[in-house]
Structure formats: structure tokens, C-alpha cells
Design a protein around this motif. Structure first.
Motif, PDB file in Angstrom:
ATOM      1  N   SER A  78      52.409  39.380  42.079  1.00  0.00           N
ATOM      2  CA  SER A  78      51.993  40.712  42.523  1.00  0.00           C
ATOM      3  C   SER A  78      52.772  41.754  41.726  1.00  0.00           C
ATOM      4  CB  SER A  78      52.240  40.886  44.026  1.00  0.00           C
ATOM      5  OG  SER A  78      53.610  40.693  44.329  1.00  0.00           O
TER       6      SER A  78
ATOM      7  N   LYS B  96      55.053  34.612  43.044  1.00  0.00           N
ATOM      8  CA  LYS B  96      55.081  33.845  44.287  1.00  0.00           C
ATOM      9  C   LYS B  96      55.127  32.350  44.016  1.00  0.00           C
ATOM     10  CE  LYS B  96      52.749  33.119  48.697  1.00  0.00           C
ATOM     11  NZ  LYS B  96      51.637  33.515  49.589  1.00  0.00           N
TER      12      LYS B  96
ATOM     13  N   ALA C 243      41.664  31.245  35.068  1.00  0.00           N
ATOM     14  CA  ALA C 243      42.010  32.260  36.058  1.00  0.00           C
ATOM     15  C   ALA C 243      40.917  33.308  36.223  1.00  0.00           C
ATOM     16  CB  ALA C 243      43.324  32.934  35.682  1.00  0.00           C
TER      17      ALA C 243
ATOM     18  N   PHE D 205      46.352  36.363  39.768  1.00  0.00           N
ATOM     19  CA  PHE D 205      46.569  35.045  39.174  1.00  0.00           C
ATOM     20  C   PHE D 205      46.401  35.132  37.658  1.00  0.00           C
ATOM     21  CE2 PHE D 205      45.360  33.958  43.490  1.00  0.00           C
ATOM     22  CZ  PHE D 205      46.138  32.848  43.790  1.00  0.00           C
TER      23      PHE D 205
ATOM     24  N   GLN E 265      47.789  40.476  45.142  1.00  0.00           N
ATOM     25  CA  GLN E 265      47.605  39.081  44.741  1.00  0.00           C
ATOM     26  C   GLN E 265      46.870  39.047  43.411  1.00  0.00           C
ATOM     27  OE1 GLN E 265      44.595  36.307  46.460  1.00  0.00           O
ATOM     28  NE2 GLN E 265      46.358  35.073  47.084  1.00  0.00           N
TER      29      GLN E 265
ATOM     30  N   GLN F 141      50.811  32.707  40.450  1.00  0.00           N
ATOM     31  CA  GLN F 141      50.401  33.710  41.421  1.00  0.00           C
ATOM     32  C   GLN F 141      51.503  34.757  41.522  1.00  0.00           C
ATOM     33  OE1 GLN F 141      49.498  32.268  45.358  1.00  0.00           O
ATOM     34  NE2 GLN F 141      49.344  34.320  46.223  1.00  0.00           N
TER      35      GLN F 141
ATOM     36  N   LYS G 256      43.070  40.298  46.887  1.00  0.00           N
ATOM     37  CA  LYS G 256      42.772  38.868  47.006  1.00  0.00           C
ATOM     38  C   LYS G 256      41.855  38.414  45.884  1.00  0.00           C
ATOM     39  CE  LYS G 256      41.140  35.399  50.333  1.00  0.00           C
ATOM     40  NZ  LYS G 256      40.591  35.159  51.691  1.00  0.00           N
TER      41      LYS G 256
ATOM     42  N   PHE H 280      48.743  27.565  36.811  1.00  0.00           N
ATOM     43  CA  PHE H 280      48.389  28.853  37.401  1.00  0.00           C
ATOM     44  C   PHE H 280      49.674  29.502  37.886  1.00  0.00           C
ATOM     45  CE2 PHE H 280      43.822  29.844  38.750  1.00  0.00           C
ATOM     46  CZ  PHE H 280      43.285  29.302  37.587  1.00  0.00           C
TER      47      PHE H 280
END
Length: 248
Positions: A8, A89, A100, A60, A58, A6, A238, A4
Motif C-alpha cells: 500500500s 504486506k 498482476a 499488487f 491494496q 502486496q 481492492k 506477487f
């Protein structure tokens, strides 16, 4: 092995997240960076699609690759390779079957509005100078949670199999110099949040009564809802997953 990632992004320069011909997308840029650094063609699957110009605080995605010895170093090198408007991140190993998009439990969006002209918000908020009735907008927003079929807020000619969504939160609040609409649901239809915001703004401007939103939803007609607000004020903030995704 499945990983995964993460990250932005500020969406002004991109035609959304998802790859498409003859247009620059966030997915394309991310895959190019990963493919270059890992010296292998990397394909990603994202938590969902965001429209042209929409931002993500955020987000993913997952991808498959062999053992990565130092994910922190890969994160650092990938950030050095990516443009300033995309930031990674973390990259972490997860379950082989983790997805995801399909494993996401809920997603939260915010829509930002300012009512005083401010050049520093020109690409990140929607400006409305007229007075807005926040109580009426919140009254209408609370009614959304009584329904599950939101075809009236879906982009026309979409290819989705169902228009059912479970909205868990929908509320307006003021924060500093911004008016923010926060909405959480298990899934969203294309253009849904921007259409909802446009509909609620018509109520806030006194053009419709808060109870009017019931007739709009029950009509299942996109033409009955308000105009979509500009993409630049919309943020995916989120994405929630089961804990098992992070346990590997």
C-alpha cells in the motif's frame, strides 16, 4: 520463479505508480528496494496504474527471481528500506504465468469527501462546503451500471484500444465524517473515477438532473462530463484475483 507482492502507499509524494522519466514513482522506489536487497536488477509489473497523488490501500505487483528462502524476512527488511509512505504486506510465490495486471478480475476505488474543514484531512480528502443531494447522486450512480462504453470519462488523447468497462458497483454513503463514493469494475480508464465523481458532484450540487448522465455517457465526449476532482481523495482499495494466484 514468479512472486506477487502486496503493498500500500500514500501517493502525495509520487507521480503515480508507473515508472516515468524525470519523476519519482512508487514503482521506481519499490524496484530500487527489491534490487538492493536481492542484489539483482528487479523489474515489476503492477496491477494497474494510478495517477499522480492517488493512494492505494491494496496494490499488487509481480516480479521474477530465483528461490527466496524466507519471504517473511524479506518483507520485513524491505519495509525497513522503503520510505514511510510505502508499506509491503506480503511477498509470496505464485504460478509462473500469473500476471498482476492481466489476471485481476476486478478493482475497487473509493473517493473521500469531507464537508467540514479539518486540517487532518488536508492531504487525504476533497473538501466541499456546499450541501450535496446524496439521493440524486446515487440515482445517477446507479445509471452507470446500465452502460459499458465510458469514453466520456476517459483522459483525452489516451492510447487505449477500448473504452469498455463493466461497472459492478457504484454507490455513495456516509461514514463518520466522510462522504465516500465506492466503485467496482473489471477495469478502469485513465482518470475515469475522478471524472465520474466530478460529474456526480455537479448533480449533487443541483447543476444537472440525475438523468443527464445518460446524455453525457452517450455523447462519448469528455467535454460533456464534469471536471475531474483532485487526486488526493482517491484510493485504490481492492484488487481481486482468481484463487489460483494464491495457491502456490
Amino acid at each position: 520463479m514468479r512472486y506477487f507482492i502486496q503493498f500500500s502507499y500514500f501517493g502525495k509524494a509520487y507521480h503515480g505508480w508507473q515508472n516515468q522519466p524525470n519523476a519519482i514513482t512508487v514503482q521506481q522506489i519499490l524496484e530500487e528496494g527489491l534490487s538492493t536487497l536481492l542484489r539483482s536488477k528487479i523489474e515489476t509489473a503492477g496491477a494497474g496504474r494510478t495517477d499522480t497523488g492517488v493512494h492505494a490501500k491494496q496494490m499488487f505487483a509481480h516480479f521474477d527471481f530465483g528461490p527466496i528462502q524466507d519471504s517473511i524476512d524479506l518483507t520485513r527488511r524491505l519495509n525497513g528500506f522503503l520510505p514511510p509512505d510505502i508499506a509491503v504486506k506480503s511477498i509470496f510465490l505464485t504460478l509462473p504465468e500469473a500476471h498482476a495486471r492481466f489476471d485481476a478480475i476486478e478493482r475497487t476505488y473509493e473517493y473521500w469527501i469531507v464537508q467540514d474543514k479539518n486540517p487532518f484531512y488536508i492531504d487525504s480528502t476533497h473538501f466541499i462546503w456546499s450541501a450535496l443531494d446524496l439521493d440524486a447522486m446515487n440515482q445517477a450512480a446507479s445509471i452507470l451500471m446500465e452502460y459499458e462504453d465510458f469514453e466520456c470519462f476517459s483522459k483525452s488523447n489516451t492510447d487505449v484500444k477500448t473504452f469498455l468497462c463493466k461497472i459492478k458497483k457504484a454507490v455513495w454513503h456516509r461514514k463518520d465524517d466522510k462522504l465516500i463514493f465506492t466503485i467496482t469494475a473489471d477495469r478502469f480508464l485513465r482518470n475515469m473515477v475522478r471524472a465520474i465523481v466530478g460529474t456526480l458532484l455537479e448533480i449533487g450540487l443541483g447543476k444537472n438532473d440525475p438523468q443527464k448522465i445518460r446524455a453525457i455517457i452517450e455523447s462519448k465526449d469528455r467535454g460533456e462530463a464534469g471536471a475531474s476532482v483532485p487526486a488526493k481523495g482517491l484510493y485504490l482499495t481492492k484488487v481481486l484475483y482468481p484463487e489460483k494466484i494464491f495457491d502456490e
